[in-house]
Design a protein around this motif. Structure first.
Motif, PDB file in Angstrom:
ATOM      1  N   ASP A 174      -8.723   2.524   2.651  1.00 46.96           N
ATOM      2  CA  ASP A 174      -9.259   1.467   3.497  1.00 46.96           C
ATOM      3  C   ASP A 174     -10.753   1.667   3.711  1.00 46.96           C
ATOM      4  N   GLN A 223     -10.229  -4.782   2.346  1.00 44.54           N
ATOM      5  CA  GLN A 223     -10.254  -4.875   3.800  1.00 44.54           C
ATOM      6  C   GLN A 223      -9.003  -5.532   4.353  1.00 44.54           C
ATOM      7  N   ARG A 282     -12.114   0.722   9.147  1.00 51.70           N
ATOM      8  CA  ARG A 282     -10.696   0.693   9.513  1.00 51.70           C
ATOM      9  C   ARG A 282     -10.185   2.105   9.782  1.00 51.70           C
ATOM     10  N   ARG A 294      -6.121   7.608   2.257  1.00 51.88           N
ATOM     11  CA  ARG A 294      -6.323   6.190   2.548  1.00 51.88           C
ATOM     12  C   ARG A 294      -7.550   5.643   1.830  1.00 51.88           C
ATOM     13  N   GLN A 345       0.805  -1.223   0.000  1.00 50.99           N
ATOM     14  CA  GLN A 345       0.000   0.000   0.000  1.00 50.99           C
ATOM     15  C   GLN A 345       0.840   1.276   0.000  1.00 50.99           C
TER      16      GLN A 345
END
Length: 259
Positions: free
Chosen positions: A132, A215, A136, A130, A102
């Motif tokens: 995510d 995820q 999260r 981000r 990532q």
């Protein structure tokens, strides 16, 4: 300034689709920064073709050393095992990054340059943009708020997996947490603040995971079917959050009796 010996450590679990390309990218971007570059990957007993992918890239990259865990232990213990393996080589700087890819290799290079130029004990890569799932990000925000109270100051991206450590600081931090810690980087962030370490923060881009679902592989339930983007936190993540909260209290947050 070119480092004499740079070590990159990486925990990995079920990252067959993207880990080979990620390692090649890291090698290309960091090789110019050190006389010796060492890449240490600890495979947490992956159940996909991660081992085959690592074997294939090892034929191309002499710098790569692969360690297979004795048993699947989860991300935290595997990250700690990777850190300990990284210290064995006597590097001047130890960089940690997760195997899900990532981050861009260029940002790892920026992290190393920042550590060298500032002389910091640790440099954190603070994620921006981000991708995510919301739960999260919400969990990260909540943990950050709790840690700010414990540490006496706000710590950006308290659980970031992209970090560069001086060996002396890393060795001290490893002695503060149990080997099976679920959230070692949160413990590290608190200890760094309390011990007065010289910490620098570098904004880096957060990229989509290289393969698999957004995820993360550690939250996928066995037999749950093809990857998808859940609207609610997976049961395994909910269980993990409860266990991590208990661990944080016992290891880093619970007030210690006065001497």
């Amino acid at each position: 300034m070119r480092l004499r010996h740079l070590v990159v450590v990486m925990p990995a679990y079920n990252e067959a689709e993207g880990i080979g390309g990620f390692l090649r990218e890291i090698d290309a971007d960091l090789e110019p920064l050190a006389e010796t570059l060492e890449l240490v990957v600890v495979d947490d007993r992956s159940t996909d073709d991660t081992a085959l992918a690592l074997a294939a890239v090892a034929e191309e990259l002499p710098a790569l050393r692969v360690i297979t865990a004795d048993a699947n232990r989860g991300h935290g213990p595997t990250a700690l095992a990777a850190y300990r393996a990284g210290l064995e080589g006597g590097g001047e700087l130890v960089v940690h990054v997760d195997g899900d890819g990532q981050f861009a290799g260029t940002d790892l290079a920026r992290l190393v340059r920042a550590a060298v130029s500032t002389g910091a004990d640790v440099v954190h890569g603070v994620r921006t943009g981000r991708t995510d799932p919301w739960f999260r990000r919400a969990l990260t925000f909540t943990v950050g708020a709790v840690v700010a109270l414990a540490a006496g100051r706000r710590i950006p991206d308290v659980n970031t997996p992209l970090r560069a450590y001086r060996p002396a600081a890393l060795g001290e931090l490893l002695s503060t947490v149990p080997a099976d810690a679920l959230v070692p980087h949160v413990h590290f962030s608190i200890a760094e603040a309390r011990r007065g370490y010289r910490v620098r923060y570098l904004r880096v881009s957060s990229l989509p995971r290289r393969g698999g679902d957004a995820q993360g592989t550690m939250w996928t339930e066995a037999g749950a079917g093809p990857p998808r983007s859940p609207r609610l936190p997976p049961p395994r993540l909910r269980r993990f959050a409860r266990q991590a909260a208990i661990e944080l209290w016992r290891v880093s947050l619970k007030p210690r009796p006065s001497a």
